[in-house]
Design a protein around this motif. Structure first.
Motif, PDB file in Angstrom:
ATOM      1  N   ARG A   1     -83.417 -37.118  86.609  1.00  0.00           N
ATOM      2  CA  ARG A   1     -82.113 -36.513  86.959  1.00  0.00           C
ATOM      3  C   ARG A   1     -81.260 -36.323  85.716  1.00  0.00           C
ATOM      4  O   ARG A   1     -80.570 -35.312  85.560  1.00  0.00           O
ATOM      5  CB  ARG A   1     -81.377 -37.387  87.977  1.00  0.00           C
ATOM      6  N   LEU A   2     -81.306 -37.297  84.811  1.00  0.00           N
ATOM      7  CA  LEU A   2     -80.542 -37.209  83.568  1.00  0.00           C
ATOM      8  C   LEU A   2     -81.042 -36.034  82.725  1.00  0.00           C
ATOM      9  O   LEU A   2     -80.243 -35.298  82.130  1.00  0.00           O
ATOM     10  CB  LEU A   2     -80.664 -38.524  82.799  1.00  0.00           C
ATOM     11  N   MET A   3     -82.342 -35.846  82.686  1.00  0.00           N
ATOM     12  CA  MET A   3     -82.889 -34.707  81.941  1.00  0.00           C
ATOM     13  C   MET A   3     -82.422 -33.389  82.543  1.00  0.00           C
ATOM     14  O   MET A   3     -81.990 -32.479  81.816  1.00  0.00           O
ATOM     15  CB  MET A   3     -84.423 -34.773  81.930  1.00  0.00           C
ATOM     16  N   ARG A   4     -82.463 -33.278  83.852  1.00  0.00           N
ATOM     17  CA  ARG A   4     -82.010 -32.035  84.509  1.00  0.00           C
ATOM     18  C   ARG A   4     -80.539 -31.781  84.231  1.00  0.00           C
ATOM     19  O   ARG A   4     -80.134 -30.657  83.949  1.00  0.00           O
ATOM     20  CB  ARG A   4     -82.267 -32.111  86.012  1.00  0.00           C
ATOM     21  N   ALA A   5     -79.723 -32.843  84.305  1.00  0.00           N
ATOM     22  CA  ALA A   5     -78.289 -32.704  84.038  1.00  0.00           C
ATOM     23  C   ALA A   5     -78.032 -32.315  82.586  1.00  0.00           C
ATOM     24  O   ALA A   5     -76.998 -31.723  82.277  1.00  0.00           O
ATOM     25  CB  ALA A   5     -77.568 -34.013  84.358  1.00  0.00           C
ATOM     26  N   SER A   6     -78.973 -32.623  81.703  1.00  0.00           N
ATOM     27  CA  SER A   6     -78.839 -32.313  80.281  1.00  0.00           C
ATOM     28  C   SER A   6     -79.431 -30.953  79.920  1.00  0.00           C
ATOM     29  O   SER A   6     -79.532 -30.612  78.749  1.00  0.00           O
ATOM     30  CB  SER A   6     -79.512 -33.403  79.441  1.00  0.00           C
ATOM     31  N   GLY A   7     -79.854 -30.204  80.911  1.00  0.00           N
ATOM     32  CA  GLY A   7     -80.346 -28.855  80.669  1.00  0.00           C
ATOM     33  C   GLY A   7     -81.843 -28.701  80.520  1.00  0.00           C
ATOM     34  O   GLY A   7     -82.334 -27.626  80.187  1.00  0.00           O
ATOM     35  N   TYR A   8     -82.602 -29.784  80.780  1.00  0.00           N
ATOM     36  CA  TYR A   8     -84.050 -29.686  80.714  1.00  0.00           C
ATOM     37  C   TYR A   8     -84.549 -28.949  81.951  1.00  0.00           C
ATOM     38  O   TYR A   8     -83.966 -29.060  83.031  1.00  0.00           O
ATOM     39  CB  TYR A   8     -84.685 -31.074  80.633  1.00  0.00           C
ATOM     40  N   ARG A   9     -85.647 -28.214  81.794  1.00  0.00           N
ATOM     41  CA  ARG A   9     -86.193 -27.416  82.892  1.00  0.00           C
ATOM     42  C   ARG A   9     -87.573 -27.939  83.283  1.00  0.00           C
ATOM     43  O   ARG A   9     -88.222 -28.629  82.503  1.00  0.00           O
ATOM     44  CB  ARG A   9     -86.302 -25.948  82.471  1.00  0.00           C
ATOM     45  N   ASN A  10     -88.008 -27.533  84.463  1.00  0.00           N
ATOM     46  CA  ASN A  10     -89.353 -27.879  84.959  1.00  0.00           C
ATOM     47  C   ASN A  10     -89.630 -29.381  84.861  1.00  0.00           C
ATOM     48  O   ASN A  10     -90.731 -29.789  84.472  1.00  0.00           O
ATOM     49  CB  ASN A  10     -90.429 -27.100  84.192  1.00  0.00           C
ATOM     50  N   VAL A  11     -88.639 -30.177  85.198  1.00  0.00           N
ATOM     51  CA  VAL A  11     -88.765 -31.634  85.090  1.00  0.00           C
ATOM     52  C   VAL A  11     -89.518 -32.163  86.311  1.00  0.00           C
ATOM     53  O   VAL A  11     -89.136 -31.893  87.445  1.00  0.00           O
ATOM     54  CB  VAL A  11     -87.380 -32.302  84.980  1.00  0.00           C
TER      55      VAL A  11
END
Length: 197
Positions: A90-100
């Motif tokens: 979730r932290l990665m997605r909130a930071s703009g990471y895609r296809n997590v």
């Protein structure tokens, strides 16, 4: 064979026509009810609109409350390993990471979370929710799989523990980015992680 194909085509056309006919009858019935009972129809439409609006608001409020709650790294203290993996995703997605995606579990070969950084690099993450020290064997095992097996552009080891000096040395030599508790706290509060490797 040609005859069978034609029969199937006719059945398909009949089903389509029946569906269109049923749809037209349903629309006709709704129009008739609205004409005969405009007040009741308006109340039903209003109730549906209020219900959908309330549902959307509750979903938004729940997501916002979770995001606010998770802005403090202390929430990780009582998480299980799988919960921590979901937290990092979730932290990665909130930071703009895609296809997590979360791939942790038995047989993951060190890749708990995989995603794509905002600049398009493949990031492979191993999550270690520890209270104590994180030793060099953990880093060594991850180093053996991150790039060769999972094709990581960036190998990221996220831990709530304290990496030992040897663990940091191995991470540096193997080009693994270590995110310890203080770095995780900063990432959580800013939702920004600068990838070094």
């Amino acid at each position: 064979m040609a005859r069978r194909k034609r029969r199937r085509g006719k059945r398909s056309d009949a089903v389509t026509l029946a569906a269109i006919g049923g749809g037209l009858l349903a629309v006709s019935a709704v129009v008739q009810v609205v004409r005969e009972h405009p007040v009741i129809a308006s109340l039903v439409a209003l109730a549906a609109l209020v219900g959908v609006s309330a549902w959307l608001y509750l979903r938004w409020a729940g997501a916002r409350q979770l995001a606010e709650h998770e802005r403090n790294v202390a929430v990780t203290d009582h998480m299980s390993g799988p919960e921590f993996e979901q937290f990092v995703a979730r932290l990665m997605r909130a930071s703009g990471y895609r296809n997590v995606t979360v791939s942790g579990g038995s047989g993951d070969m060190g890749a708990d979370v995989i995603g794509q950084s905002p600049c398009g690099r493949r990031v492979v993450v191993q999550c270690k929710r520890y209270k104590g020290n994180l030793g060099s064997p953990h880093v060594q095992r991850f180093a053996g799989t991150a790039r060769d097996i999972h094709r990581a552009d960036v190998a990221l080891l996220v831990t709530t523990g304290r990496p030992t000096a040897q663990a940091r040395e191995v991470a540096l030599r193997c080009r693994i980015m270590l995110v310890d508790r203080p770095a995780l706290a900063q990432w959580v509060s800013t939702q920004v992680l600068h990838l070094e490797h």
